[in-house]
Design a protein around this motif. Sequence first.
Motif, PDB file in Angstrom:
ATOM      1  N   LEU A 173       0.854  -1.184   0.000  1.00 28.19           N
ATOM      2  CA  LEU A 173       0.000   0.000   0.000  1.00 28.19           C
ATOM      3  C   LEU A 173       0.894   1.240   0.000  1.00 28.19           C
ATOM      4  CD1 LEU A 173      -2.701  -1.077   2.592  1.00 28.19           C
ATOM      5  CD2 LEU A 173      -2.846  -1.184   0.099  1.00 28.19           C
ATOM      6  N   THR A 174       0.704   2.070  -1.001  1.00 26.17           N
ATOM      7  CA  THR A 174       1.523   3.277  -1.114  1.00 26.17           C
ATOM      8  C   THR A 174       0.683   4.543  -1.127  1.00 26.17           C
ATOM      9  OG1 THR A 174       1.527   3.148  -3.543  1.00 26.17           O
ATOM     10  CG2 THR A 174       3.332   2.056  -2.388  1.00 26.17           C
ATOM     11  N   TRP A 175      -0.654   4.416  -1.188  1.00 23.11           N
ATOM     12  CA  TRP A 175      -1.513   5.590  -1.207  1.00 23.11           C
ATOM     13  C   TRP A 175      -2.876   5.203  -0.646  1.00 23.11           C
ATOM     14  CZ3 TRP A 175      -5.594   6.291  -5.063  1.00 23.11           C
ATOM     15  CH2 TRP A 175      -5.747   5.196  -5.921  1.00 23.11           C
ATOM     16  N   SER A 176      -3.897   5.993  -0.887  1.00 23.82           N
ATOM     17  CA  SER A 176      -5.225   5.806  -0.303  1.00 23.82           C
ATOM     18  C   SER A 176      -5.809   4.429  -0.619  1.00 23.82           C
ATOM     19  CB  SER A 176      -6.177   6.894  -0.826  1.00 23.82           C
ATOM     20  OG  SER A 176      -7.519   6.570  -0.585  1.00 23.82           O
ATOM     21  N   THR A 177      -6.159   3.673   0.422  1.00 24.77           N
ATOM     22  CA  THR A 177      -6.786   2.369   0.213  1.00 24.77           C
ATOM     23  C   THR A 177      -8.177   2.532  -0.382  1.00 24.77           C
ATOM     24  OG1 THR A 177      -5.583   1.567   2.149  1.00 24.77           O
ATOM     25  CG2 THR A 177      -7.326   0.164   1.302  1.00 24.77           C
ATOM     26  N   LEU A 255     -10.751 -12.180  -4.840  1.00 25.54           N
ATOM     27  CA  LEU A 255     -11.257 -11.396  -3.715  1.00 25.54           C
ATOM     28  C   LEU A 255     -12.547 -10.654  -4.068  1.00 25.54           C
ATOM     29  CD1 LEU A 255      -7.914  -9.840  -2.408  1.00 25.54           C
ATOM     30  CD2 LEU A 255      -9.248 -11.646  -1.304  1.00 25.54           C
ATOM     31  N   LEU A 256     -12.543  -9.986  -5.185  1.00 25.09           N
ATOM     32  CA  LEU A 256     -13.650  -9.101  -5.524  1.00 25.09           C
ATOM     33  C   LEU A 256     -14.845  -9.826  -6.122  1.00 25.09           C
ATOM     34  CD1 LEU A 256     -11.630  -6.115  -7.008  1.00 25.09           C
ATOM     35  CD2 LEU A 256     -12.709  -6.250  -4.782  1.00 25.09           C
ATOM     36  N   ASN A 257     -14.591 -10.831  -6.953  1.00 31.47           N
ATOM     37  CA  ASN A 257     -15.677 -11.514  -7.656  1.00 31.47           C
ATOM     38  C   ASN A 257     -16.114 -12.792  -6.941  1.00 31.47           C
ATOM     39  OD1 ASN A 257     -15.420  -9.476  -9.552  1.00 31.47           O
ATOM     40  ND2 ASN A 257     -14.181 -10.707 -10.945  1.00 31.47           N
ATOM     41  N   ASP A 263     -18.775  -5.937  -2.912  1.00 28.92           N
ATOM     42  CA  ASP A 263     -20.015  -5.491  -2.280  1.00 28.92           C
ATOM     43  C   ASP A 263     -19.825  -5.172  -0.796  1.00 28.92           C
ATOM     44  OD1 ASP A 263     -21.411  -5.942  -4.690  1.00 28.92           O
ATOM     45  OD2 ASP A 263     -21.617  -8.071  -4.200  1.00 28.92           O
ATOM     46  N   ARG A 264     -18.602  -5.371  -0.289  1.00 31.04           N
ATOM     47  CA  ARG A 264     -18.314  -5.106   1.132  1.00 31.04           C
ATOM     48  C   ARG A 264     -16.984  -4.351   1.223  1.00 31.04           C
ATOM     49  NH1 ARG A 264     -19.091 -10.582   4.464  1.00 31.04           N
ATOM     50  NH2 ARG A 264     -19.231  -9.051   6.165  1.00 31.04           N
ATOM     51  N   ARG A 265     -17.017  -3.136   0.711  1.00 29.78           N
ATOM     52  CA  ARG A 265     -15.775  -2.387   0.546  1.00 29.78           C
ATOM     53  C   ARG A 265     -15.127  -2.010   1.875  1.00 29.78           C
ATOM     54  NH1 ARG A 265     -16.383   1.439  -4.880  1.00 29.78           N
ATOM     55  NH2 ARG A 265     -17.495  -0.100  -6.146  1.00 29.78           N
ATOM     56  N   ASP A 266     -15.928  -1.773   2.900  1.00 31.21           N
ATOM     57  CA  ASP A 266     -15.347  -1.474   4.210  1.00 31.21           C
ATOM     58  C   ASP A 266     -14.563  -2.675   4.735  1.00 31.21           C
ATOM     59  OD1 ASP A 266     -16.373   1.069   4.200  1.00 31.21           O
ATOM     60  OD2 ASP A 266     -18.133   0.574   5.416  1.00 31.21           O
ATOM     61  N   LEU A 267     -15.125  -3.872   4.545  1.00 38.73           N
ATOM     62  CA  LEU A 267     -14.417  -5.083   4.961  1.00 38.73           C
ATOM     63  C   LEU A 267     -13.154  -5.269   4.134  1.00 38.73           C
ATOM     64  CD1 LEU A 267     -14.127  -7.724   6.532  1.00 38.73           C
ATOM     65  CD2 LEU A 267     -15.699  -8.785   4.866  1.00 38.73           C
ATOM     66  N   LEU A 268     -13.243  -5.040   2.830  1.00 35.55           N
ATOM     67  CA  LEU A 268     -12.071  -5.177   1.963  1.00 35.55           C
ATOM     68  C   LEU A 268     -10.973  -4.203   2.384  1.00 35.55           C
ATOM     69  CD1 LEU A 268     -10.649  -6.347  -0.507  1.00 35.55           C
ATOM     70  CD2 LEU A 268     -11.892  -4.684  -1.923  1.00 35.55           C
ATOM     71  N   LYS A 269     -11.358  -2.974   2.693  1.00 38.26           N
ATOM     72  CA  LYS A 269     -10.383  -1.983   3.158  1.00 38.26           C
ATOM     73  C   LYS A 269      -9.683  -2.470   4.423  1.00 38.26           C
ATOM     74  CE  LYS A 269     -10.086   2.938   4.482  1.00 38.26           C
ATOM     75  NZ  LYS A 269      -9.684   2.843   5.892  1.00 38.26           N
ATOM     76  N   ASP A 270     -10.446  -3.008   5.364  1.00 39.14           N
ATOM     77  CA  ASP A 270      -9.872  -3.510   6.609  1.00 39.14           C
ATOM     78  C   ASP A 270      -8.917  -4.672   6.338  1.00 39.14           C
ATOM     79  OD1 ASP A 270      -9.796  -3.580   9.578  1.00 39.14           O
ATOM     80  OD2 ASP A 270     -10.705  -5.556   9.286  1.00 39.14           O
TER      81      ASP A 270
END
Length: 373
Positions: A173-177, A255-257, A263-270
């Motif tokens: 990670l180098t910038w905004s998640t 992960l995404l498909n 559909d759970r972007r907050d969880l993905l961010k975490d």
Amino acid sequence: MTTFDISSHSTSRRPITILGAGHIGFAMALLLQQSGDYDILVVDRDPVRLAEVATLGICTRLATDDASLQAAIDGRFAVLNALPFHRAVPVATSCARAGVHYFDLTEDVASTQAIRALAAKAHSVFMPQCGLAPGFIGIVGNDLARRFDTLHSLRMRVGALPRYPQGALRYNLTWSTEGLINEYCNPCEAIVDGVRTTVPALEGLETFALDGVEYEAFNTSGGLGTLTETLAGKARQVDYQSIRYPGHNAILKLLLNDLRLRDRRDLLKDILETAIPTTDQDVIVVFATASGLKGGRLVQDSYSARIVGTQVAGHTLSAIQLTTAAGICTALDLVSQGKLPQQGFVGQESVALADFLANRFGSAYAREGELVL
């Protein structure tokens, strides 16, 4: 080591506000401070981040509500917005109300469209998407496109990558998640067979080698900025893809498909922020190629750059910090110097590549070395 100077001998300083004291906001403040041409105020809701900026000798202010934010905007020459993308439209609205020039780094297409609508009646400049991609890559793409009598295709590729990749994703990670997830999930603008359209993120996988390093690239959202509108009716194919090391795309699709994390972007961010480390040891790879007719002949022109981090006044800036901050600082400089329109919406295509690279901040894209003041 090559060096370049961003200092100035100007005796008057324009008051500007930087919103956001994170990694990019810090880099913006540092570059602008060293130029000597701007009276800087950095605003954030996090006192720890503000304390780090304050060590530079730059004025800071804590803002925890809309009223304190508006107070930091009123009366300034310009606002540089380094907050998360969902704050772009509210901040731009405040700038329109105050008659203040507005610049941001958003990759969010809907936010940019809303800002453009605001700009239609504004008396100040509204210039979103001033970073790397969107931003610099659009300037490069437009420069390539203008070289042709008839443009057939324009393909732009950008990667913010770890210099020493580890793990299956081979990514740090180098910038905004949040911005990264947007790129991986949202529809991607393109021109296909001469028609403006959208294509799915993560598709269009291709592989290539540049300077002996193997990469893959695939569709991601937001990188083109307003370029598809500018080139509508002038090109058969225009697209943008993010560069990664091989294998990244397949894991993202899992992960995404397959796991439906889109559909759970907050969880993905975490998950991403828990499992993938950040790094300052990164590299920016820029590669764009165009083909078409010149003087009746079919030809191809390309542009490539590789940028690593550097030192500024004793502070280490990663490659993504340097390139993103340099992009928005260059936009501010060019407006301040009267080299760009002075009101309304200003797209990245309004910036000539030669002017960008000749600018004291933009020259970071052209050289490796230490900024000397």
